[in-house]
Structures are given as C-alpha cells and as structure tokens.
Write an enzyme that holds these catalytic residues in place. Structure first.
Site, short mmCIF file in Angstrom:
data_model
loop_
_atom_site.label_atom_id
_atom_site.label_comp_id
_atom_site.label_asym_id
_atom_site.label_seq_id
_atom_site.Cartn_x
_atom_site.Cartn_y
_atom_site.Cartn_z
N THR A 389 9.25 29.12 -0.20
CA THR A 389 10.99 29.06 -1.58
C THR A 389 10.55 28.94 -2.94
OG1 THR A 389 11.59 28.24 1.27
CG2 THR A 389 12.37 28.09 -1.08
N ASN A 409 11.29 31.97 5.07
CA ASN A 409 10.78 30.35 5.22
C ASN A 409 10.12 29.64 5.38
OD1 ASN A 409 12.55 28.35 6.71
ND2 ASN A 409 12.17 29.37 8.69
N SER A 460 20.98 25.81 6.23
CA SER A 460 19.62 25.72 5.15
C SER A 460 19.73 24.53 4.15
CB SER A 460 19.91 26.64 3.85
OG SER A 460 18.69 26.64 3.14
N SER A 461 18.14 23.90 3.84
CA SER A 461 18.65 22.45 2.76
C SER A 461 18.26 22.96 1.30
CB SER A 461 17.15 22.19 2.62
OG SER A 461 17.12 21.69 4.59
N GLY A 480 10.89 22.98 -0.88
CA GLY A 480 10.54 22.05 0.08
C GLY A 480 10.41 21.72 1.26
N GLY A 481 11.11 23.11 1.45
CA GLY A 481 12.20 23.06 3.16
C GLY A 481 12.80 21.28 3.50
N1 GLY Z 1 14.39 28.34 4.60
C1 GLY Z 1 14.01 26.77 4.40
C2 GLY Z 1 15.80 26.75 4.04
O1 GLY Z 1 16.89 27.16 4.02
O2 GLY Z 1 16.77 25.26 3.99
#
Ligand code: GLY
Length: 586
Positions: A389, A409, A460-461, A480-481
């Site tokens: 990301t 991802n 998503s985050s 950062g997930g």
């Molecule tokens: N792929 C990480 C997010 O969208 O949160």
C-alpha cells in the site's frame, strides 16, 4: 444488485454497552460530529507541495504541476509513477481512495477506485472440503485477484478534475516504465519476501527476478508491457484498459491460469464518487474516507471518544491507556458493522456520533485496562503491519488538495502478471470475509457485512484524511494494513497538539485492534517506565519486529504563511515544497 445507502439506524444492540464507572475526571469536551459545509478557503497557499513514498513519483507530480497541471493532474501522475516504481505496493492492478478538495468552490469528494469482486466470486470457491478457508487461494495467483480500480480512477480524475489530458499526466510514468528505474532496498526486500509466488508467474518473474532470484539494489527494472498498457490508457481513457487489447490480454492471462474474470467484470467496473465523512475534534475539522473504507468511521469514533478527555494534561501512560481503549472499541465496531455501502446498510451516522462515543466511553476505566472479552464479542483478529500500500499528499498553489491511499494488498498482490500487460494483479479478495468469524487480511475480524460477493468492494482500512483548524491544514495518510487507522489517529492528535510535519511522521507508533488484546508498538515507542505503568493497568504490550508505516504529510500554516511537507523517515519517499523551500524529509 442490492443497493442500500447508509443511514441513521436504530442503535444496534451491541452498542448499548453496560454502564461502567463514568469518568468525569478528564471529561471536558464533547465532540460534535456533523456535516461540515464545504467552503472555499479565502486565501491560497504560498507554495505547492507533494509528499509521496518514492522520489521518482514525487518528481513526476512536480513535472506535471510545472507543466500547468493542478493537484488532480499531479495525483494522476504520482499514482501512475508509483505503479511503475513501487510495483509491490500499488499499481494499475490495484485500487485506492483519492480524497479531493477543489478550492474554487470548496467541493470535497472521495473517488472510490476500490477493486470489486468478479461476479463469479463466492465463498465456496475459497472453502476447502474440510470447511476451512483456503488462504492461499486468497493470496496468490489470479483467483485471488479483484477487478482493478486504479485505471478507471485515473481516467475519472483527469476528465472531471484535471486541467491536462491523461496523455500528458501519464507521460512521466510511461517514460519511467520504458527507460527503467533502479530497484531500491525496499523493493528488493519485497521481491525476496514474495519470491516463491513471483516465480510461479512467468510474466512476473520476467519483470522482477534476475536469474530466478531477487535483483540486487540498483538493478534497472524496465517494464515495456506496462508502458504499452499505460499508453493505451493515455490514448483511449478507461476503454484503453477495460476494453480492447489490454482487457483481452488480462482476461486471457487470468483465465488460462485458473482465474474467474469475465469480460463484463472489466466492462462494468465503475468508480464511485462518495461524500467524505466529517467530524470536529477540539475545533479541528476532520475530513475522512467513508465506506468502503473503515478509516473515516474508525478515526472519527476514536477522536469522538478521546475528545472526552484532556489528553494533553494527562501523564503519558494514562494517555496511551485511553487512546488504546478508544482504538479497542473502534476496531470492535469495524469488525461488526462495516462493509460495502452499495451492498449493506451500516449505522454510519450512529457510529460517529457523540452519543455512541458516550456509550462506549462509559465502559472505559481510568485505573485498569478493559479486557476485550468484556465487550460484546466479534470475530477474532490478529495484527498486521502491511508493508504494501502507498499514500501521497498534494497541495497546489490554488489550494486544491489530494490525499490518496492506494493499495496492492499483500506485497506484489497476487504476485501474478497477466502476460503482455505488465500489470501486477491484486489479491484484494483477501480483504473480504469468507466465513463470518474467521480471520481476514491483516488478521482483522469481520462479519457478514464484509462477506465476499460478486461485484462487491471489500472493506478497507485506507484512511486518506484532511485535518483543518482555523489556521492550519494538514493532508495526510499512510500504508500499514490494519494499523493505518491507528496511525492516522495518533498523527491527528499530534497535529492537534501543535507538532510540526517532520515530528508527526517520525513519532513512535502503537496500536490496539480489539483482538488480539494487546498494545503492539514500534520498538522504543513506549518508554520502559511507561510500559511498566501500562502493564500495571493490565495491558499486554508487544513490540513489533520492525518500525511500520510510511506517512506522507503536508502542513500549510496559514498564520505563518508556510507550507511544510514531510515523508516518513521509515521509507525512502520524498517530500518537496515548491518553489521556495527544499525537501523536508527528516
Ligand atoms: N488492502 C488494505 C486495505 O485496503 O486496507
């Protein structure tokens, strides 16, 4: 396709938490959350600025600003350049959210270029005969790949917001793809990490491996197929990607390797313009990403809870305790309620209003950690840091702004390149829930709202954000997930406390995501004495193996007529203020 909009729903049962000892000690401010009218700013900034995760992407954006483009044209250039030079972190095969502010009329919008599940995607495809989720099918290879959103988003940005044709804004990326760029340490480490999966895709291996292994730093990576694909996009707009020869190659490659994409998946992909979420924290206006991002809701819920305490006057251990308790509660909500707003109804307004904050804050104790098991149960979670990301921030001299977070991802996504396209496909299906109650991407828990379904966008985050007081404006975000939201919360609190851009991006980070019931923190981010106090309150602490995040921040101080830009020292990015001040990368 079921389509329902978020709205004010009755308070869900799980939100009616039992009253606990109510904290009045520090309760001085009630956060107000309301729809903030978009307003044009009266003045323009003294400089433009770009902060991105790669110097070549920042340079691409500057080239386009200098060619007469605005922030939105520069956003196209930076997004496309990142696709070339950070292929493990974002790209044409991925998706993203572009939070925009157009200063001439104050128009604010989020371009949702999140990927969608192919129509043929079902939970059954990813569940084995013994009933367990087949994680590898969600991670590697074309079955894991969602329908890309980035190309459509770039076309949309250029057509509706830019001044320059797509062909001009994409020119720097096309050049970088053809001429090549030197692989950096971060990229070669990511290639090493995904070596086995990359080896299984001949087209990916041909691009990123040398003698079947990771290249040495400095190796020149040239991507002629990607240059041709970008050229098709430049010439024909979205049809250059979702129809015609590029689409044909994508479909042939995916299907030959066992994937489930169909012509109609590509042809029907659409970006969506979504109204951002707004809130106010101590007089500071927050503009943040709405669903299918959980970022804005998480950010506003946490700030809403924290506005009940005078954090600046508290000892550090108490401050970290309360912030962690706010994180715990907001991540619990995320797992229970959130998904694609085009498919599920969510109590968005309820989750970000002050009453909800009061309800959840009532169970926070000043003198002890809550056990996550004391709160209403949701699916188990484990932490993930997400080296993939990418985020960039842009301010142009007219006051237009972009905060954009883009995602591949997992490092190199599905680690699959459709032959003849140069496009790294993205395993974004891993952000869906396959079976409610099981762990999903980055270990985040989730329920039916985020269950995989054809055409749906995974939750998503990603949290691109504007933070604006009467004299200061910040444009920020980070990869950062699952930790993205907690990083943006910490940064917002630091901005509210008056810290400068370089200090905010460099500050130590910690995170709580409900389950596992642990405060994870960067090595050294919590001093030993503070850690001991937190442990005394009942918190479990765990240092991460390495620092995490790669924040890109622009700060315009209107009172001082100064623009600062800072790129996270954990990454290799570049922050540039144009024209007067040199890069401020700490
Ligand atoms: N792929 C990480 C997010 O969208 O949160």
């Amino acid at each position: 396709m079921p389509a329902s909009r978020p709205g004010r729903l009755p308070a869900p049962a799980a939100l009616r938490l039992p009253p606990g000892p109510y904290l009045t000690l520090c309760c001085i401010l009630a956060m107000q959350l309301f729809t903030v009218p978009a307003i044009a700013t009266a003045e323009t900034p003294p400089a433009a600025a770009i902060a991105s995760a790669h110097p070549l992407a920042t340079a691409a954006g500057i080239e386009i600003l200098n060619a007469g483009g605005n922030a939105f044209d520069a956003a196209v250039a930076v997004s496309a350049a990142l696709a070339v030079v950070e292929p493990g972190s974002s790209g044409l095969g991925g998706g993203g959210f572009w939070l925009l502010h157009r200063d001439s009329d104050g128009h604010q919008i989020m371009i949702d270029g999140r990927e969608r599940a192919p129509q043929a995607a079902t939970p059954a495809l990813f569940i084995g005969p013994d009933g367990t989720v087949l994680r590898e099918r969600l991670m590697d290879g074309p079955l894991a790949a969602a329908i890309p959103g980035v190309p459509a988003a770039l076309d949309h940005l250029a057509r509706h917001y830019g001044r320059l044709p797509l062909s001009r804004s994409l020119a720097p990326a096309i050049r970088l793809a053809r001429d090549g760029f030197a692989a950096d340490d971060k990229l070669t480490a990511m290639i090493r990490f995904r070596l086995d999966a990359l080896r299984r895709s001949p087209a990916a291996a041909a691009l990123f491996l040398v003698n079947d292994g990771p290249p040495a730093p400095g190796h020149i990576i040239r991507q002629h197929d990607l240059a041709d694909t970008l050229q098709q996009l430049a010439q024909h707009g979205r049809d250059g990607f979702y129809r015609g020869p590029v689409a044909r190659r994508l479909l042939d490659g995916v299907r030959a390797a066992g994937g489930i994409w169909q012509d109609s998946d590509l042809q029907h992909y659409q970006v969506v313009e979504r109204a951002p979420l707004h809130g106010v924290y101590r007089g500071i206006k927050i503009t943040a990403a709405p669903p299918p991002s959980s970022g804005g809701i998480g950010l506003l819920t946490m700030l809403n809870i924290l506005s009940r305490y005078d954090l600046d006057r508290l000892p550090e251990a108490t401050r970290i305790h309360l912030i962690s308790e706010a994180m715990r509660r907001a991540y619990r909500d995320r797992a229970q309620y959130l998904g694609d707003p085009d498919f599920v109804a969510m109590p968005v307004e309820r989750l970000i209003d002050a009453d909800h904050a009061a309800a959840v804050a009532a169970s926070i104790h000043l003198d002890r950690a809550t056990r996550s098991t004391e709160l209403p149960e949701v699916a188990p979670t484990t932490a993930g840091d997400g080296p993939d990301t990418s985020h960039f921030s842009i301010l142009d001299r007219d006051g237009n702004r972009v905060a954009a977070t883009l995602s591949i991802n997992y490092p190199f996504g599905a680690a699959f390149v459709a032959p003849g396209t140069g496009v790294v496909l993205n395993d974004e299906l891993d952000d869906f829930v396959i079976q409610p109650g099981t762990r999903i991407g980055y270990g985040l828990g989730g329920g039916a709202a985020n269950l995989i379904q054809g055409g749906k966008r995974p939750l998503s985050s990603m949290t691109p954000t504007f933070v604006e007081s009467d004299h200061q404006l910040a444009i920020l975000g980070t990869p950062g997930g699952s930790r993205i939201i907690s990083m943006v919360v910490l940064a917002t609190l630091q901005l509210a406390a008056g810290q400068q851009a370089a200090a905010v991006v460099a500050a130590g980070r910690y995170h709580h995501q409900f389950l596992p019931d642990v405060i994870s923190h960067e090595p050294g981010a919590i001093a030993p004495g503070v850690a001991a106090t937190l442990q005394g309150l009942g918190h479990q602490l765990e240092a991460t193996s390495r620092p995490y995040g790669n924040m890109q921040l622009i700060l315009w101080d209107r009172r001082q007529r100064r623009v600062e830009a800072a790129s996270d020292p954990r990454g290799i990015g570049a922050a540039t203020v144009i024209p007067a001040i040199a890069a401020t990368k700490p």
